[in-house]
Write a protein that holds these residues in place. Sequence first.
Motif, PDB file in Angstrom:
ATOM      1  N   ARG A  41       0.827  -1.198   0.000  1.00  0.00           N
ATOM      2  CA  ARG A  41       0.000   0.000   0.000  1.00  0.00           C
ATOM      3  C   ARG A  41       0.862   1.248   0.000  1.00  0.00           C
ATOM      4  O   ARG A  41       2.012   1.234   0.397  1.00  0.00           O
ATOM      5  N   GLY A  42       0.236   2.325  -0.403  1.00  0.00           N
ATOM      6  CA  GLY A  42       0.928   3.609  -0.378  1.00  0.00           C
ATOM      7  C   GLY A  42       1.544   3.943  -1.725  1.00  0.00           C
ATOM      8  O   GLY A  42       1.307   3.282  -2.732  1.00  0.00           O
ATOM      9  N   ARG A  43       2.340   4.976  -1.705  1.00  0.00           N
ATOM     10  CA  ARG A  43       2.979   5.415  -2.941  1.00  0.00           C
ATOM     11  C   ARG A  43       4.002   4.389  -3.387  1.00  0.00           C
ATOM     12  O   ARG A  43       4.849   3.961  -2.599  1.00  0.00           O
ATOM     13  N   PRO A  44       3.964   3.981  -4.657  1.00  0.00           N
ATOM     14  CA  PRO A  44       4.934   2.983  -5.123  1.00  0.00           C
ATOM     15  C   PRO A  44       6.355   3.556  -5.142  1.00  0.00           C
ATOM     16  O   PRO A  44       6.562   4.729  -5.422  1.00  0.00           O
ATOM     17  N   ASP A  58      11.157   2.500 -14.333  1.00  0.00           N
ATOM     18  CA  ASP A  58      10.332   3.710 -14.321  1.00  0.00           C
ATOM     19  C   ASP A  58      11.196   4.944 -14.547  1.00  0.00           C
ATOM     20  O   ASP A  58      10.838   5.841 -15.314  1.00  0.00           O
ATOM     21  N   VAL A  59      12.341   4.982 -13.894  1.00  0.00           N
ATOM     22  CA  VAL A  59      13.255   6.115 -14.037  1.00  0.00           C
ATOM     23  C   VAL A  59      13.835   6.143 -15.456  1.00  0.00           C
ATOM     24  O   VAL A  59      13.951   7.210 -16.069  1.00  0.00           O
TER      25      VAL A  59
END
Length: 143
Positions: free
Chosen positions: A103-106, A112-113
């Motif tokens: 949960r929360g911000r990945p 991704d970067v």
Amino acid sequence: MCDKRVSARMKGKVYKTVVRPAMLYGLETVALRKRQEAELEVAETKMLRFSLNEYIRGTAHVRCFGDKVREARLRWFGHVQRRDSERIGRRMLKLELPGRRPRGRPKRRFMDVVKEDMKLAGVREEEAEDRVRWRQMIRCGDP
């Protein structure tokens, strides 16, 4: 580095060949957060200000540290992309772990970067196959 008799251009060359590679070492494989990148930028600026004591980037002909980190990361990504598809490094880039993320911000993942960097540089994954062209497209200016 603080001697006034040494030109700013020479100090910039020393910085680019000695200090910056030490700071960049190993960063091509790390997904830096914006705050970490800003802290590295501040450290770089302090080092340049300490040695130059004047207009920093233009006098020493030094580019932004974040640009150089982005270039190193894309250079490493291109190297891995050109390798055989069965090699462990290339397989790890595409790896998706089973299960759900917490949960929360990945957390920022390496790919991704890299995708953000490719969008900024205006390049695509398929273009990494041509090494010479890839290096020209990701190059950000000074050596």
